[in-house]
Structures are given as structure tokens and as C-alpha cells.
Design an enzyme around this catalytic site. Structure first.
Site, PDB file in Angstrom:
ATOM      1  N   CYS A  91       0.852  -1.198   0.000  1.00  0.00           N
ATOM      2  CA  CYS A  91       0.000   0.000   0.000  1.00  0.00           C
ATOM      3  C   CYS A  91       0.883   1.243   0.000  1.00  0.00           C
ATOM      4  O   CYS A  91       1.964   1.237   0.586  1.00  0.00           O
ATOM      5  CB  CYS A  91      -0.903   0.032   1.235  1.00  0.00           C
ATOM      6  SG  CYS A  91      -2.109  -1.314   1.333  1.00  0.00           S
ATOM      7  N   CYS A 169      -2.280  -8.686   7.481  1.00  0.00           N
ATOM      8  CA  CYS A 169      -2.486  -7.773   6.354  1.00  0.00           C
ATOM      9  C   CYS A 169      -3.948  -7.343   6.371  1.00  0.00           C
ATOM     10  O   CYS A 169      -4.825  -8.081   5.907  1.00  0.00           O
ATOM     11  CB  CYS A 169      -2.131  -8.456   5.030  1.00  0.00           C
ATOM     12  SG  CYS A 169      -2.413  -7.411   3.580  1.00  0.00           S
ATOM     13  N   GLN A 272     -10.859 -10.585 -10.726  1.00  0.00           N
ATOM     14  CA  GLN A 272     -10.710  -9.282 -10.094  1.00  0.00           C
ATOM     15  C   GLN A 272     -10.488  -9.454  -8.591  1.00  0.00           C
ATOM     16  O   GLN A 272     -11.158 -10.252  -7.934  1.00  0.00           O
ATOM     17  CB  GLN A 272     -11.944  -8.423 -10.343  1.00  0.00           C
ATOM     18  CG  GLN A 272     -12.159  -8.044 -11.803  1.00  0.00           C
ATOM     19  CD  GLN A 272     -11.160  -7.010 -12.299  1.00  0.00           C
ATOM     20  OE1 GLN A 272     -10.306  -6.544 -11.555  1.00  0.00           O
ATOM     21  NE2 GLN A 272     -11.275  -6.639 -13.564  1.00  0.00           N
ATOM     22  N   GLU A 322     -10.743 -13.700 -26.599  1.00  0.00           N
ATOM     23  CA  GLU A 322      -9.673 -13.681 -25.604  1.00  0.00           C
ATOM     24  C   GLU A 322      -8.395 -14.209 -26.251  1.00  0.00           C
ATOM     25  O   GLU A 322      -8.448 -15.077 -27.124  1.00  0.00           O
ATOM     26  CB  GLU A 322     -10.087 -14.553 -24.407  1.00  0.00           C
ATOM     27  CG  GLU A 322      -9.019 -14.938 -23.432  1.00  0.00           C
ATOM     28  CD  GLU A 322      -8.385 -13.743 -22.746  1.00  0.00           C
ATOM     29  OE1 GLU A 322      -7.154 -13.753 -22.598  1.00  0.00           O
ATOM     30  OE2 GLU A 322      -9.119 -12.806 -22.355  1.00  0.00           O
ATOM     31  N   ASP A 370     -12.049  -4.899 -22.039  1.00  0.00           N
ATOM     32  CA  ASP A 370     -11.440  -4.914 -20.705  1.00  0.00           C
ATOM     33  C   ASP A 370     -10.005  -5.427 -20.836  1.00  0.00           C
ATOM     34  O   ASP A 370      -9.678  -6.522 -20.379  1.00  0.00           O
ATOM     35  CB  ASP A 370     -12.263  -5.798 -19.764  1.00  0.00           C
ATOM     36  CG  ASP A 370     -11.722  -5.796 -18.339  1.00  0.00           C
ATOM     37  OD1 ASP A 370     -10.923  -4.897 -18.007  1.00  0.00           O
ATOM     38  OD2 ASP A 370     -12.089  -6.698 -17.563  1.00  0.00           O
ATOM     39  N   CYS A 396      -7.417  -0.678 -16.686  1.00  0.00           N
ATOM     40  CA  CYS A 396      -6.619  -0.737 -15.461  1.00  0.00           C
ATOM     41  C   CYS A 396      -5.379   0.137 -15.579  1.00  0.00           C
ATOM     42  O   CYS A 396      -4.483   0.071 -14.733  1.00  0.00           O
ATOM     43  CB  CYS A 396      -6.230  -2.181 -15.127  1.00  0.00           C
ATOM     44  SG  CYS A 396      -5.290  -3.013 -16.411  1.00  0.00           S
TER      45      CYS A 396
END
Length: 440
Positions: A91, A169, A272, A322, A370, A396
Site C-alpha cells: 500500500c 495484512c 478481479q 480472448e 477490458d 486498469c
């Protein structure tokens, strides 16, 4: 003419502590100040703060500094909730409150779209979730320290290859987080700890998955202790061999229930990380596409069918394309598993010309993309030729979204909606969704 040796000039780094004022955050979440008119990046600093820094890097066009002390803190500064935050590289925004994180990510998205695509648009409401316990998968590194004779299990240290040993975590899904202390204890007693590679933890709806990457064959004692640990904790266990192949040892095959469809997956497949944001994301994509029962829809970079199967419940027919053949086979399996008969999946290299492909002859008024971080270069140039009138692009990487937007705009589309998806709270990583509509 004689040439004489001249030693290279070495610029000395001024390591004195210096006060600076942070102007804003850059797109990676670092504080941005200016030192002698040169951009200076300071990790951990926030806009409006007066901080004391020490230069760590001084290039011709930018500099980097280490945060020594916050002299005047921002009202948005909060105490990190994770004990490992100062060292762990997982993070990077826990020192900024949630409202500030969301504002920063929205601002970063808007700035990139203006700079690289020339598009200024009021953003849709951000898609968010609970900010702790949201990660349903994680890869943890393993390293045997020969000097201390101790095993390190955790995440990479900030800007380093070293491992931060992690026994808790808070952003990890609670039932996965609960495994960390006992898993560390188990692997610390390994007979050949230098052969340990990494561990992956995944939370399916029906089981928790443990994947152990191991270099070389396991000795019988270690294998037995590992399977006992998996049995005691009701885990699905896989071994990842040296060639990267998965060996299923025991436990149920995992699946996720996503937006009314069951998605079976392997630990090597992409799913995801944030379940709640994923469900809202799929619902928003379907809402923005405005699919009718008479339409054929194209889902590019379809993966396991995360968008494809929900789309099929609204459309007459859906084609999913794909690049990875194994994913195509698994997506086809998922359609059968859910008794969805109006979908077809194809494998294709989407960087190439697809307009002559058999599936492309149907023409699709509605298209969803995507792609991975590299974006949709190649296929994005062909969307108008494929008949697209309405395109939802899930990204993303806002930089490649901005780049690909230029292609869509040149094909006669306009950017109608843009929104931020906070898939990874407390990190600077942002996902986004854009709606493009054909003019006229």
C-alpha cells in the site's frame, strides 16, 4: 591534435535537510514540490504540507527526496492502520484519508484524459467498496535468510527486493489473513527452505485456495505436513512446479458467484481482486451499454466471462474474444455451467486485423473492452469497422485508456461518460470506465 584524459564530472548530492511545500500528488501518489524550479518527488507527503526532506536523487529534469519530517501536516493526513505500512510496498496511500484518496484518483484520471486525449468531462460517481478486507487474492514472497536462519514471508519492501515479514495484512480478506501466522510457522520448519518460491492465497465462494511454488520435488515429510495443514484449514491445495504448471493436490475446484453467474477458475487465471467493486463495475458496464434483447454484443479481452455471461442474459447473442486459449476453454465451460447458450468464445490475437475473422462478420452495435495494462492497441482501431455504435472501455491503466481514446475519437466516437473504479483502496493504482458513443 592531442587529446588528454579528462575525468568525468560527478555532481555531488546535497544531503542537507531542506524544507519544501508540497503542491500536489503525482499520478503515482508521491508528493510533488519544486526545488529551484525543478520537480521534486517525495513519497509519503501530501498536498499543502510543509515538509523537511533529504535529497536521494538529483537528475537534470527532476529530483527525489526522502521525507524526514512533516512540519505542517495536511488536514487529510491520517495514521496508517497497518503496522507494516512504513516498510511494506503493498500500500502507498494509507497516510491519506479515504475521501482524499478518491479525490486524488479522480483528479489523476481527469488530468490524463485532458493531457493525452484532449477530453474534459465531469466524472461519474466513483465505484468504491469497504477499504479493508477487500483483497480476495494475494501473492506473498518467500525468502530464506541464510544469515539469520529465518524465513521471510510477506511482500516486497518499498523500492526494494527485500521481503517485509507479514503476519497480519488488514486489506486481505479476513479468512485469508487469518492463515498468515500458521502458514509462516509451517514453512519456517521446512526441510529445504531455500527451495521455497512464493505462496498464493485466493478466496473463492466455496473454498480458500493455497498455492505453493516450490523449486524441485518435495520430500515426503514436507508434503505430508503441507497436506495436513490444508486439511485442517479446509483449503484447496495446489503445487506450482518449476515449469509453472499447477498440480492439484486436494480440495474442491474454486468458483466465484459473480453478478448472478458462477465462474469456475484456476489459481493461474485472472479474477478481479475486489469482489464488491467488480460486481458494481459489471452492473455499471451493462447499464452504460444499454443492451437490448435484439442485439449482438462483442466482449473483447473477455477472460473467464466476467462480463460476457451477464451480457448474455440481456442480449440476443454475445461473442467473447480472448488471447489465451486456456481461458477461452474455461469461459466456454462457465457458459455451460450456467446453462447459457447464446454465447460463443474465440481465441484471437487482438493486436492483429480481426475484420475478416468469422466471428467479426456478425457486426456488433455494442462492444465492451477490458484489456490488460498494455491497452487495446490494434483492435481499438477496428471498432468502427466492426459496426460499433456504443463502446464501454474498462481500463486498469489510465495512460493507455487516454491513448486508445484518441483512436476512438478519430473514428467518430465521442466520450460521453467517464468514471473511476477504486479497485485497490490505499494504493495509487486506479481503474476506470469510459463510454464512447458514435456521433450521428
Amino acid at each position: 591534435m592531442a587529446r588528454f584524459f579528462q575525468p568525468k564530472k560527478h555532481s555531488t548530492l546535497d544531503t542537507k535537510h531542506q524544507p519544501v511545500t508540497i503542491e500536489r500528488l503525482d499520478h503515482q501518489g508521491s508528493g510533488l514540490a519544486f526545488l529551484h524550479k525543478k520537480p521534486l518527488f517525495v513519497d509519503g507527503a501530501l498536498p499543502g504540507e510543509e515538509v523537511l526532506i533529504q535529497l536521494t536523487e538529483n537528475k537534470s529534469k527532476y529530483a527525489r527526496g526522502q521525507l524526514i519530517k512533516v512540519l505542517k501536516p495536511s488536514a487529510e493526513r491520517v495514521a496508517p492502520f497497518c503496522a507494516h505500512y512504513a516498510q511494506c510496498g503493498g500500500c502507498d496511500l494509507q497516510h491519506l484519508d479515504r475521501a482524499g484518496q478518491i479525490h486524488h484518483k479522480q483528479q489523476a484520471l481527469s488530468q490524463l484524459m485532458v493531457k493525452f486525449a484532449g477530453q474534459s468531462l465531469a466524472l461519474s460517481a466513483p465505484v468504491c467498496s469497504d477499504d479493508q478486507g477487500y483483497r480476495r487474492r494475494a501473492r506473498l514472497s518467500l525468502m530464506w535468510d541464510k544469515k539469520t536462519q529465518q524465513l521471510q514471508l510477506g511482500f516486497r519492501r518499498k523500492q526494494s527486493k527485500a521481503i517485509v515479514n507479514v503476519t497480519d495484512c488488514p486489506v486481505l480478506e479476513p479468512s485469508l489473513n487469518a492463515l498468515l501466522p500458521d502458514l509462516n510457522a509451517l514453512l519456517s520448519e521446512w526441510s529445504q527452505p531455500e527451495r521455497l518460491g512464493h505462496v498464493e492465497l485466493v478466496k473463492g465462494d466455496n473454498t480458500r485456495v493455497l498455492v505453493l511454488r516450490h523449486l524441485g520435488a518435495l520430500i515426503e515429510q514436507d508434503q505430508q505436513r503441507l497436506t495436513d495443514f490444508a486439511s485442517q484449514n479446509q483449503l484447496t491445495l495446489y503445487l506450482m512446479l518449476e515449469a509453472g504448471e499447477l498440480q492439484h493436490v486436494q480440495g474442491e475446484a474454486p468458483y466465484c458467484e459473480e453478478t448472478g453467474s458462477r465462474l469456475s477458475f484456476l489459481p493461474s487465471h485472472f479474477i478481479q481482486v475486489n469482489r464488491a467493486v467488480n460486481q458494481h463495475m459489471v452492473a455499471q458496464a451493462l447499464n452504460w451499454l444499454e443492451v437490448s434483447p435484439q442485439e449482438h454484443v462483442l466482449d473483447l479481452f473477455c477472460g473467464l466471462g466476467n462480463f460476457t455471461l451477464p451480457l448474455a442474459k440481456q442480449a440476443q447473442a454475445v461473442v467473447g474474444v480472448e488471447g489465451v486459449d486456456e481461458m477461452v476453454q474455461h469461459a466456454t465451460h462457465n457458459a455451460k455451467l450456467n446453462q447459457i447458450n447464446n454465447v460463443a468464445f474465440y481465441q484471437a490475437n487482438l493486436e492483429q486485423d480481426m475484420t475478416s475473422a468469422s466471428w467479426a462478420q456478425q457486426k456488433f452495435a455494442k462492444v465492451l473492452l477490458d484489456p490488460a495494462r498494455a491497452g487495446a492497441e490494434g483492435i481499438v482501431d477496428q471498432l468502427s469497422a466492426l459496426g460499433a455504435k456504443r463502446v464501454v472501455y474498462v481500463s486498469c491503466n489510465p495512460a493507455t485508456l487516454a491513448r486508445d481514446s484518441q483512436s476512438l475519437l478519430s473514428q467518430g466516437f465521442r466520450l460521453e461518460k467517464l468514471g473511476m473504479l477504486d479497485m485497490f483502496p490505499h494504493t495509487s493504482h486506479l481503474e476506470s470506465m469510459a463510454l464512447f458513443v458514435k456521433k450521428g
